[in-house]
Write an enzyme that holds these catalytic residues in place. Structure first.
Site, PDB file in Angstrom:
ATOM      1  N   GLU A   1     -25.860 -52.760  35.275  1.00 29.54           N
ATOM      2  CA  GLU A   1     -25.855 -51.136  34.457  1.00 29.54           C
ATOM      3  C   GLU A   1     -24.151 -50.898  34.097  1.00 29.54           C
ATOM      4  OE1 GLU A   1     -27.107 -49.055  33.083  1.00 29.54           O
ATOM      5  OE2 GLU A   1     -29.743 -50.086  34.199  1.00 29.54           O
TER       6      GLU A   1
ATOM      7  N   TYR B   1     -23.821 -41.465  35.873  1.00 31.19           N
ATOM      8  CA  TYR B   1     -25.799 -42.133  35.836  1.00 31.19           C
ATOM      9  C   TYR B   1     -25.642 -43.588  36.293  1.00 31.19           C
ATOM     10  CZ  TYR B   1     -27.057 -45.834  32.854  1.00 31.19           C
ATOM     11  OH  TYR B   1     -28.472 -46.968  31.992  1.00 31.19           O
TER      12      TYR B   1
ATOM     13  N   ASP C   1     -27.612 -41.472  30.496  1.00 31.15           N
ATOM     14  CA  ASP C   1     -26.846 -42.430  29.578  1.00 31.15           C
ATOM     15  C   ASP C   1     -26.651 -41.597  27.672  1.00 31.15           C
ATOM     16  OD1 ASP C   1     -28.363 -44.035  27.878  1.00 31.15           O
ATOM     17  OD2 ASP C   1     -28.114 -45.892  28.647  1.00 31.15           O
TER      18      ASP C   1
END
Ligand code: SF4
Length: 357
Positions: free
Chosen positions: A46, A129, A147
């Site tokens: 991520e 996030y 996102d």
């Protein structure tokens, strides 16, 4: 009040999870971190995927995991090796925060990421996030992971006219995600939304005919599908002229390490000044470093965009008479540049020259 009700849009025509998950299980891309979605794998992937395309990030991810398979290995990694693994990915503060967080995880949590949204958010570089992605995909906990893809999909599903870059819109989107998310499939649901945004509900050109949510979407069949989301334009970047000199002697180039703060902190660079210099001034600066140019060729100009600044680079390549490296500099040959010195992507054009490409 009436204005707000209009701009907040209207909900989709039913729950989205059944159609979305069925589509995801048929169409999801096979990705290395999806095959083994441990919290550590999800975290690293991520962070890499912020500001980086999937196809570009995957080779970095594989290389990173081979070198640093555990949180402990990341915590212990020497700075130059970490910079080399990140070389070209950009946004180097992400890399520094990864290591800071890894050290906290080793110190406070025995080397395992904490299975708590709130604890994850306390770690350096882990925001709403990323914490939501790790919690839901890595630990299977109900949590939103909002996102840019999810904001776009939800703004179209709701036909929502509000600016998605505002904190209020993000908060509202997270609440809408949670209202739709099946608690037993939190990670798959979040990944499915991101995948839909990445493959079907694309910026500017949504493929509504192929969308599993077409029958539920408030924007389907309207011009709003392509027009939304509403997003305030970014402020213009400040333009910074940069003068680069590739100084070469006996097949080696002069490099220096950037300072500990600011842009590209701690990374390596060719000789440069963050200002526009004409040729006589640049030559005089070399002279002040004890370097005497024997020839002087213009370099191609290059541009690099940072978040708030744009570098416009130009300069010269020159062979200088053999001399010791000035204080704070090293002479590095192509193999050393390849193996040891992390030169950020901003210098891609000049790095290629130094490597003889
Ligand atoms: Fe996006 Fe079109 Fe699907 Fe609506 S129908 S979610 S606009 S792709």
């Amino acid at each position: 009040m009436e204005q707000n009700e209009q701009t907040a849009g209207c909900p989709p025509r039913g729950p989205i999870a059944p159609a979305l998950l069925a589509w995801f299980y048929r169409h999801r891309r096979s990705l290395p971190f999806r095959e083994d979605p441990t919290p550590y794998h999800i975290w690293i992937s991520e962070i890499m995927l912020q500001q980086t395309r999937m196809s570009a990030a995957v080779p970095y991810y594989l290389r990173f995991m081979e070198a640093l398979p555990t949180v402990q290995a990341l915590a212990d990694c020497p700075e130059d090796q970490l910079a080399k693994l990140w070389e070209g990915l950009g946004y180097y503060s992400r890399m520094r925060n990864l290591q800071k967080a890894a050290r906290v995880i080793c110190r406070q949590y025995g080397g395992q990421l904490p299975a708590s949204l709130e604890e994850l958010k306390k770690l350096p570089g882990i925001g709403e996030y990323t914490a939501g992605a790790i919690a839901s995909i890595g630990f299977g906990l109900p949590a939103p992971a909002v996102d840019g893809n999810v904001l776009r999909v939800f703004s179209r599903l709701w036909r929502d006219e509000r600016d998605i870059s505002t904190p209020a819109a993000k908060k509202e989107c997270a609440a809408r995600v949670m209202a739709q998310q099946p608690p037993e499939s939190a990670g798959d649901f979040n990944q499915a939304l991101m995948e839909l945004g990445g493959l079907v509900c694309l910026p500017g050109t949504p493929d509504c005919a192929a969308c599993p949510l077409a029958g539920l979407c408030s924007s389907f069949g309207t011009p709003d599908a392509a027009r939304l989301p509403v997003k305030a334009p970014r402020p213009q970047r400040r333009v910074c002229p940069v003068t680069v000199v590739l100084a070469e002697s006996r097949g080696k180039f002069l490099l220096s390490r950037r300072g500990k703060g600011g842009l590209l902190a701690g990374l390596w660079q060719p000789l440069l000044w963050e200002e526009k210099l004409d040729s006589p001034v640049a030559r005089a600066r070399l002279g002040a470093l004890g370097l005497e140019p024997e020839d002087w060729q213009p370099l191609p100009s290059a541009r690099h965009l940072f978040t708030h600044v744009e570098w416009r680079m130009e300069g010269w390549q020159c062979r200088v008479k053999p001399a010791p490296a000035p204080e704070g500099f090293v002479w590095a040959g192509p193999e050393e540049i390849r193996q040891e010195y992390a030169l950020p992507g901003a210098f891609k054009v000049y790095r290629a020259r130094m490597l003889g490409r």
